[in-house]
Design a protein around this motif. Structure first.
Motif, mmCIF file in Angstrom:
data_model
loop_
_atom_site.group_PDB
_atom_site.id
_atom_site.type_symbol
_atom_site.label_atom_id
_atom_site.label_comp_id
_atom_site.label_asym_id
_atom_site.label_seq_id
_atom_site.Cartn_x
_atom_site.Cartn_y
_atom_site.Cartn_z
ATOM 1 N N THR A 166 31.193 92.604 41.812
ATOM 2 C CA THR A 166 32.336 91.731 43.029
ATOM 3 C C THR A 166 30.809 90.783 42.966
ATOM 4 O O THR A 166 29.764 91.354 43.054
ATOM 5 N N MET A 167 30.560 89.765 42.313
ATOM 6 C CA MET A 167 29.525 88.002 42.640
ATOM 7 C C MET A 167 30.445 87.141 44.034
ATOM 8 O O MET A 167 30.944 87.108 43.894
ATOM 9 N N GLY A 168 28.918 86.583 44.414
ATOM 10 C CA GLY A 168 28.815 85.606 45.469
ATOM 11 C C GLY A 168 28.291 84.633 45.773
ATOM 12 O O GLY A 168 27.329 85.515 45.395
ATOM 13 N N TRP A 169 28.571 84.450 46.996
ATOM 14 C CA TRP A 169 27.509 83.469 47.384
ATOM 15 C C TRP A 169 27.518 83.833 48.780
ATOM 16 O O TRP A 169 28.738 83.482 49.507
ATOM 17 N N PHE A 170 26.718 83.928 49.592
ATOM 18 C CA PHE A 170 26.160 83.510 51.301
ATOM 19 C C PHE A 170 25.249 83.089 51.013
ATOM 20 O O PHE A 170 24.373 82.210 50.373
ATOM 21 N N ARG A 171 25.714 82.600 52.608
ATOM 22 C CA ARG A 171 24.552 81.454 52.637
ATOM 23 C C ARG A 171 23.470 81.456 54.534
ATOM 24 O O ARG A 171 24.100 82.417 55.262
ATOM 25 N N GLN A 172 22.351 80.519 54.395
ATOM 26 C CA GLN A 172 22.131 80.927 55.598
ATOM 27 C C GLN A 172 21.148 80.060 56.264
ATOM 28 O O GLN A 172 20.254 79.608 55.032
ATOM 29 N N ALA A 173 21.360 78.964 57.320
ATOM 30 C CA ALA A 173 20.823 78.206 58.371
ATOM 31 C C ALA A 173 19.741 78.677 59.325
ATOM 32 O O ALA A 173 19.999 79.766 59.334
ATOM 33 N N ARG A 217 22.774 85.406 58.251
ATOM 34 C CA ARG A 217 23.220 84.637 56.436
ATOM 35 C C ARG A 217 24.975 85.380 57.079
ATOM 36 O O ARG A 217 24.940 86.030 56.880
ATOM 37 N N GLU A 218 25.755 84.263 55.990
ATOM 38 C CA GLU A 218 26.463 84.196 56.747
ATOM 39 C C GLU A 218 27.661 84.638 54.649
ATOM 40 O O GLU A 218 27.206 83.444 53.926
ATOM 41 N N LEU A 219 28.707 85.594 54.978
ATOM 42 C CA LEU A 219 29.778 85.048 53.448
ATOM 43 C C LEU A 219 29.878 83.315 53.160
ATOM 44 O O LEU A 219 30.694 82.675 54.391
ATOM 45 N N VAL A 220 29.472 83.011 52.113
ATOM 46 C CA VAL A 220 31.187 81.537 51.700
ATOM 47 C C VAL A 220 31.610 81.797 50.473
ATOM 48 O O VAL A 220 32.316 81.499 51.483
ATOM 49 N N ALA A 221 32.005 82.848 50.127
ATOM 50 C CA ALA A 221 32.844 83.371 48.794
ATOM 51 C C ALA A 221 32.307 83.939 47.993
ATOM 52 O O ALA A 221 31.125 84.607 46.938
ATOM 53 N N THR A 222 33.146 84.702 47.529
ATOM 54 C CA THR A 222 33.190 85.773 46.492
ATOM 55 C C THR A 222 34.234 86.201 45.536
ATOM 56 O O THR A 222 35.400 85.987 45.267
ATOM 57 N N ILE A 223 33.593 86.906 44.164
ATOM 58 C CA ILE A 223 34.900 86.762 43.209
ATOM 59 C C ILE A 223 34.116 87.613 43.008
ATOM 60 O O ILE A 223 33.286 88.498 42.319
ATOM 61 N N THR A 224 35.417 88.779 41.821
ATOM 62 C CA THR A 224 36.055 89.924 41.435
ATOM 63 C C THR A 224 35.527 89.490 40.514
ATOM 64 O O THR A 224 35.960 88.821 39.581
ATOM 65 N N ARG A 225 35.166 90.753 38.948
ATOM 66 C CA ARG A 225 35.194 90.489 38.490
ATOM 67 C C ARG A 225 36.470 90.902 37.455
ATOM 68 O O ARG A 225 36.671 89.519 36.314
ATOM 69 N N GLY A 226 37.813 90.921 38.028
ATOM 70 C CA GLY A 226 38.747 90.655 37.681
ATOM 71 C C GLY A 226 39.304 88.893 37.880
ATOM 72 O O GLY A 226 40.204 88.785 37.522
ATOM 73 N N GLY A 227 38.907 88.646 39.338
ATOM 74 C CA GLY A 227 39.506 86.833 39.671
ATOM 75 C C GLY A 227 39.631 87.197 40.346
ATOM 76 O O GLY A 227 40.053 85.870 41.189
ATOM 77 N N SER A 228 39.440 87.777 41.727
ATOM 78 C CA SER A 228 39.834 87.469 42.853
ATOM 79 C C SER A 228 38.847 87.495 43.750
ATOM 80 O O SER A 228 37.779 87.449 43.711
ATOM 81 N N THR A 229 39.270 86.265 44.791
ATOM 82 C CA THR A 229 38.337 85.737 45.752
ATOM 83 C C THR A 229 38.473 85.875 47.009
ATOM 84 O O THR A 229 39.848 86.029 47.135
ATOM 85 N N LEU A 230 37.919 85.501 47.680
ATOM 86 C CA LEU A 230 38.025 85.677 48.823
ATOM 87 C C LEU A 230 36.922 84.182 49.639
ATOM 88 O O LEU A 230 36.010 84.300 49.071
ATOM 89 N N TYR A 231 36.946 83.507 50.272
ATOM 90 C CA TYR A 231 36.248 82.363 51.216
ATOM 91 C C TYR A 231 36.877 82.002 52.932
ATOM 92 O O TYR A 231 37.482 82.949 52.848
ATOM 93 N N ALA A 232 35.147 81.823 53.520
ATOM 94 C CA ALA A 232 34.865 81.778 54.409
ATOM 95 C C ALA A 232 36.245 80.640 55.154
ATOM 96 O O ALA A 232 36.401 79.793 54.272
ATOM 97 N N ASP A 233 36.381 80.731 55.854
ATOM 98 C CA ASP A 233 37.541 79.743 56.362
ATOM 99 C C ASP A 233 36.679 78.336 56.213
ATOM 100 O O ASP A 233 37.665 77.065 56.452
ATOM 101 N N SER A 234 35.421 78.197 56.668
ATOM 102 C CA SER A 234 34.795 76.550 57.133
ATOM 103 C C SER A 234 34.589 76.026 55.721
ATOM 104 O O SER A 234 34.555 75.178 55.494
ATOM 105 N N VAL A 235 34.919 77.126 54.097
ATOM 106 C CA VAL A 235 34.996 75.881 53.151
ATOM 107 C C VAL A 235 36.400 75.622 52.207
ATOM 108 O O VAL A 235 35.838 75.449 51.363
ATOM 109 N N LYS A 236 36.921 76.553 53.185
ATOM 110 C CA LYS A 236 38.498 76.692 51.654
ATOM 111 C C LYS A 236 39.487 75.692 52.342
ATOM 112 O O LYS A 236 38.743 74.218 53.046
ATOM 113 N N GLY A 237 38.761 74.699 50.697
ATOM 114 C CA GLY A 237 39.701 73.517 50.002
ATOM 115 C C GLY A 237 38.639 72.918 49.836
ATOM 116 O O GLY A 237 38.693 71.501 49.397
ATOM 117 N N ARG A 238 37.654 73.527 50.138
ATOM 118 C CA ARG A 238 36.152 72.482 49.346
ATOM 119 C C ARG A 238 35.131 72.775 48.328
ATOM 120 O O ARG A 238 34.518 72.539 48.036
#
Length: 115
Positions: free
Chosen positions: A33-40, A45-66
């Protein structure tokens, strides 16, 4: 060992767009699984989004739709397309690789959104 090289950060006005890229190299397991985290500043540090090799994704609520995460498995590269950016998206964005056996981080790329 896995090396992660990020690119694409920068300064953008609110409402603007940026695209981050992260290229992985080295001993890459097929299942990962690869993904992006961010730290202000001053925050954890918080999760932004992840994606598995198969293409399944996960998003933080704060970035969904953007934000949209995608990957080119043949190139072991993951992308984060960010639109409608807000000042609260300002942070250092870190690429992450996790195989279940190993966990690696990129060096981080700064994203600054001005109001």
């Amino acid at each position: 060992q896995v090396q992660l090289v990020e690119s694409g950060g920068g300064l953008v006005q609110a409402g603007g767009s940026l695209r981050l890229s992260c290229a992985a190299s080295g001993s890459i397991f097929r299942i990962n699984t690869m993904g992006w985290f961010r730290q202000a500043p001053g925050k954890q540090r918080e999760l932004v989004a992840t994606i598995t090799r198969g293409g399944s994704t996960l998003y933080a609520d704060s970035v969904k739709g953007r934000f949209t995460i995608s990957r080119d498995s043949a190139k072991s590269t993951v992308y984060l397309q960010m639109i409608s950016l807000k000042p609260e998206d300002t942070a250092v964005y870190y690429c992450n690789y996790n195989s279940g056996y190993d966990n690696y981080w990129g060096q981080g790329t700064q994203v600054t959104v001005s109001s």
